[in-house]
Design an enzyme around this catalytic site. Structure first.
Site, PDB file in Angstrom:
ATOM      1  CD  GLU A  11      -2.917   0.714   2.452  1.00  0.00           C
ATOM      2  OE1 GLU A  11      -3.838  -0.097   2.282  1.00  0.00           O
ATOM      3  OE2 GLU A  11      -2.724   1.316   3.523  1.00  0.00           O
ATOM      4  N   PRO A  49      -9.293   6.669   0.309  1.00  0.00           N
ATOM      5  CG  PRO A  49      -8.068   8.604  -0.159  1.00  0.00           C
ATOM      6  CD  PRO A  49      -8.563   7.750   0.973  1.00  0.00           C
ATOM      7  CE  LYS A  50      -6.575   1.278   1.845  1.00  0.00           C
ATOM      8  NZ  LYS A  50      -6.472  -0.048   2.483  1.00  0.00           N
ATOM      9  CE  LYS A  51      -8.133   7.297  -8.233  1.00  0.00           C
ATOM     10  NZ  LYS A  51      -7.852   8.120  -9.404  1.00  0.00           N
TER      11      LYS A  51
END
Length: 180
Positions: A11, A49-51
Site C-alpha cells: 500500500e 481513497p484507495k485505487k
C-alpha cells in the site's frame, strides 16, 4: 503490510501534514493498493481513497527503490540510500502515532454524495522494529487518474525506511459535511 484475513499486500499513501482543530493529522488525499479486498475494506469502513496500483520496493546494492505503476504507467519512483543511517526510532514512532484523516465520500443512487465526512484514523500498539534515514530522490510523473504529480514537491526535507507493527483502530467522524 499484513492484515489478518487479507494476507500480505502493498500500500502507498500520499500524506499531507495538516491540522484539524489544532491537532496534527496526516491527510490522505489518495492511496494505492495492490489487492482488491484491502481496497474495498479500506473504502467501505474508513472511506480511504484507495485505487489499484502496482507497488514495488526493491534493494539493489546500496539503493532502496520504491515505485508506483498505475495502469502499467510509472507515476512515481523514489530512491534512498539503503540502511544509510540507523536511528530515528522515536521520531518514527511519533510520526506513526500522528492520526490520519481522509475524506469519506459514498455516493447516493443519483451520484450525489450520500456520505461526505472527514474521518480520523488512529493507530495503537506501535512497535518500531527498525528505522533508517538517508539521501533521497523523488520523481513524479503526470497521470490523469493518478494525480500525485499535481501537488508539486519543492524540497525533500527528509526520508525514512521504517519496519514496524501496529493496529488500526476503528475510525471516528471528525466532521459530517452533509449534517448542515
Amino acid at each position: 503490510m499484513e492484515i489478518s484475513g487479507l494476507g500480505k499486500y502493498a500500500e502507498l499513501a500520499q500524506t499531507i501534514s495538516a491540522s484539524y482543530q489544532g491537532e496534527p493529522v496526516g491527510f490522505r488525499p489518495i492511496m494505492f493498493c495492490d489487492t482488491v479486498p484491502a481496497i474495498l475494506q479500506g473504502g467501505e469502513i474508513w472511506g480511504l481513497p484507495k485505487k489499484y496500483g502496482r507497488i514495488g520496493l526493491d534493494v539493489n546494492n546500496a539503493t532502496l527503490t520504491g515505485t508506483l505503476h498505475f495502469d502499467d504507467v510509472l507515476v512515481a519512483r523514489a530512491t534512498m540510500g539503503y540502511r544509510y543511517e540507523e536511528g530515528g526510532v522515536e521520531e518514527a514512532r511519533k510520526a506513526l502515532a500522528t492520526p490520519g484523516a481522509a475524506l469519506k465520500i459514498v455516493p447516493d443512487i443519483d451520484g450525489s454524495p450520500r456520505i461526505l465526512e472527514l474521518v480520523r484514523l488512529q493507530y495503537s500498539g506501535i512497535t518500531v522494529k527498525s528505522a533508517w534515514s538517508g539521501p533521497t530522490a523523488l520523481d513524479l510523473y503526470p497521470h490523469a487518474l493518478a494525480p500525485l504529480a499535481d501537488l508539486p514537491v519543492h524540497e525533500i526535507v527528509g526520508s525514512s525506511h521504517t519496519v514496524y507493527g501496529m493496529e488500526l483502530l476503528p475510525g471516528a467522524v471528525l466532521h459530517d459535511y452533509l449534517a448542515g
